[in-house]
Design a protein around this motif. Structure first.
Motif, PDB file in Angstrom:
ATOM      1  N   PHE A  61       1.634   4.944 -16.766  1.00  0.00           N
ATOM      2  CA  PHE A  61       3.001   4.254 -16.825  1.00  0.00           C
ATOM      3  C   PHE A  61       3.311   3.210 -15.831  1.00  0.00           C
ATOM      4  O   PHE A  61       2.625   3.243 -14.801  1.00  0.00           O
ATOM      5  N   ASP A  62       4.131   2.430 -16.261  1.00  0.00           N
ATOM      6  CA  ASP A  62       4.618   1.255 -15.175  1.00  0.00           C
ATOM      7  C   ASP A  62       5.985   1.787 -14.534  1.00  0.00           C
ATOM      8  O   ASP A  62       6.764   2.430 -15.037  1.00  0.00           O
ATOM      9  N   LEU A  63       5.547   1.495 -13.115  1.00  0.00           N
ATOM     10  CA  LEU A  63       6.879   1.982 -12.550  1.00  0.00           C
ATOM     11  C   LEU A  63       8.126   1.072 -12.493  1.00  0.00           C
ATOM     12  O   LEU A  63       9.268   1.486 -11.987  1.00  0.00           O
ATOM     13  N   LYS A  64       7.864  -0.033 -13.243  1.00  0.00           N
ATOM     14  CA  LYS A  64       8.898  -0.933 -13.776  1.00  0.00           C
ATOM     15  C   LYS A  64       9.778  -1.391 -12.544  1.00  0.00           C
ATOM     16  O   LYS A  64      11.102  -1.241 -12.767  1.00  0.00           O
ATOM     17  N   PHE A  65       9.146  -1.856 -11.564  1.00  0.00           N
ATOM     18  CA  PHE A  65       9.986  -2.503 -10.435  1.00  0.00           C
ATOM     19  C   PHE A  65      10.673  -3.536 -10.784  1.00  0.00           C
ATOM     20  O   PHE A  65      10.358  -4.376 -11.647  1.00  0.00           O
ATOM     21  N   PRO A  66      12.032  -3.789 -10.248  1.00  0.00           N
ATOM     22  CA  PRO A  66      12.929  -4.799 -10.772  1.00  0.00           C
ATOM     23  C   PRO A  66      12.227  -6.051  -9.773  1.00  0.00           C
ATOM     24  O   PRO A  66      11.155  -5.771  -9.075  1.00  0.00           O
ATOM     25  N   GLN A 118       0.696  -0.219  -8.209  1.00  0.00           N
ATOM     26  CA  GLN A 118       1.896  -0.914  -8.409  1.00  0.00           C
ATOM     27  C   GLN A 118       2.578  -1.205  -7.130  1.00  0.00           C
ATOM     28  O   GLN A 118       3.568  -2.011  -7.065  1.00  0.00           O
ATOM     29  N   LEU A 119       2.620  -0.050  -6.283  1.00  0.00           N
ATOM     30  CA  LEU A 119       3.530  -0.138  -5.146  1.00  0.00           C
ATOM     31  C   LEU A 119       3.010  -1.031  -4.051  1.00  0.00           C
ATOM     32  O   LEU A 119       3.718  -1.799  -3.541  1.00  0.00           O
TER      33      LEU A 119
END
Length: 181
Positions: A61-66, A118-119
């Motif tokens: 899944f994607d952490l979907k950061f703004p 992602q982070l």
């Protein structure tokens, strides 16, 4: 009615996510997931190979950061804290990873991969010292995962009783320090 290959794969993933969430990684079986998806277990194996690969796909899944370039630098900690609260409360996949990651090394590795991939780049854009990115990412993860574990898995009463805004107010400044100071 025949399903396309993509429809079959999607059906298997939905069933897998639900089964992993309900039973955990260890107790979930290919046979049970196939039954939930109303297909033969051989089809699960055909598309995913084994339980570990199925889990990796179900937990991808994607952490979907703004877009943090649009957020004032002095508020990124609060925005990230609020973002993760929303993600933990809205995404069963993250809860699956959290619950099973503490007891299963393959799942823990999957979680490490997601957070690193992602982070890390997010922090690299915010932090002026590239050599500090891994440490800062690790420290952000300790806060995010620790809060989620205490609130959603262990259900520590004082943490569960906190409102979303209270958590953001407490957690935000710590994340801010790790992200940009």
């Amino acid at each position: 009615m025949r399903r396309t290959s993509e429809e079959t794969k999607a059906t298997i993933l939905v069933a897998a996510r639900e089964r992993f969430a309900a039973d955990g990684y260890q107790r979930a079986t290919i046979r049970a997931i196939a039954s939930d998806a109303a297909i033969d277990p051989a089809m699960v194996m055909r598309y995913f190979g084994n339980k570990e690969k199925l889990f990796a796909a179900a937990a991808d899944f994607d952490l979907k950061f703004p877009d943090f370039t649009e957020i004032p630098r002095e508020t990124v900690g609060q925005v990230l804290a609020a973002h993760f609260l929303d993600r933990w409360e809205d995404d069963e996949g993250m809860m699956i990873l959290l619950r099973t990651g503490v007891t299963n090394e393959a799942v823990a590795e999957r979680m490490r991969d997601i957070f690193a991939a992602q982070l890390g780049p997010l922090i690299a854009r915010l932090c002026g010292t590239p050599s500090q990115v891994p440490v800062r990412a690790g420290l952000v993860a300790t806060q995010i995962l620790g809060m989620a574990l205490c609130r959603y898995v262990l259900r520590l009463p004082p943490v569960v009783a906190m409102s979303r805004d209270e958590i953001v107010d407490w957690l935000g400044p710590t994340l801010q320090r790790y992200l940009v100071e």
